[in-house]
Design an enzyme around this catalytic site. Sequence first.
Site: not given
Length: 423
Positions: A23, A122, A127-129
């Site tokens: 990460n 994923c 997991r909003p951008v």
Amino acid sequence: MAKIVVTGGAALHGEVSISGAKNAVLPILCATLLADEPVEITNVPHLHDVVTTVKLLGELGAKVTIDQGTLSRGSAIVVDPRPVNQHVAPYELVKTMRASILVLGPLLARFGAAEVSLPGGCAIGSRPVDQHIKGLQALGAEIVVENGFIKASAKRLKGGHFTFDMVSVTGTENVLMGAVLAEGTTVLDNCAMEPEVTDLAHCLIALGAKIEGLGTARLVIEGVERLSGGRHEVLPDRIETGTFLVAAAMTGGKVTVNRARPNTMDAVLSKLVEAGAKIETTDDSITLDMQGRRPKAVNLTTAPYPAFPTDMQAQFMALNCVADGVGVINETIFENRFMHVNELLRLGADIQVEGHTAIVRGSEHLSGAPVMATDLRASASLILAGLMASGDTTIDRIYHLDRGYENIEEKLSSLGATIRRVP
């Protein structure tokens, strides 16, 4: 499709070295696009996501050189961004890895335009951008989302003040990378404080960026005209570190992890102590000794750093499956992150899920069975459970595992586990 077979029953003993952090290395590789000279990144782990990122940089026109021509353990990668002649990150690459969106900020800041396909990669929640988009818009970017692409443009980003609506690791990283070449000063509030964000900031500073507030929720960036070349060593992977420590704790063994960063591990280490482990640390190593004892069940709630990491939730669920007592796990970061539960049940685990909470009753006996990995950390939890199950546990879809763990079967074998990869 390859599988991993684990034969349970052995306590783990010995020493293992930790690889560079997945990460951290992905945003750092993307950050090389900001420079106008070659950048060398060392301690790069051999992971599928790294290979994908290297392909993406190549698609954009960067010249990428890997030591000895292949990605091996602890590789060095030199990225020369000078030949970059594209600003489009295609769906074919982005769909396989969410971190591809991390080229958005660098491309926009360095070249004034970026088109990045909406990400895939994923299965663990939406997991909003939107935090990426709002943050870059606060720096003056014009952004539209159409035809499955985020399309951004700006002659030169301008410093501004932006507060993230929610803590977002990749959102913080993208806006930070955009801000380093912006005109003027940028203040970012409610930033992610993860060590991997700090490692990215250290890399940017090594290239000439001016950033203050590292490791805090407020980052202050004074924009510079250019970033030069340089060299950066990726920090050790705290999730890999935690995974091996949990494996030792579950099996009643004694393991030393070397090339680690204990000062990034407080939340995980405190839970392992709560589970009954004896832990000793140096500046770059951690020794866990269970002295043959069965771990005690622990309660935990995932939350942004420095609290307990969501990326260790599945591994501690596996620990609770064989622990003495009942452990309650609350997942607050991602929805749909209990997909490993059904697979652990196949091994004989006793788990009850109620919304975002899992209640795990420890059992003295698990039995091997065929199971299927559903995401990266879930696959690790199944290997850990397999170490404690009688007979063979066969784990399918291990391509998830190769996204985030370097040579995990070799490393576990070196500690005494019976584990092998089969076609």
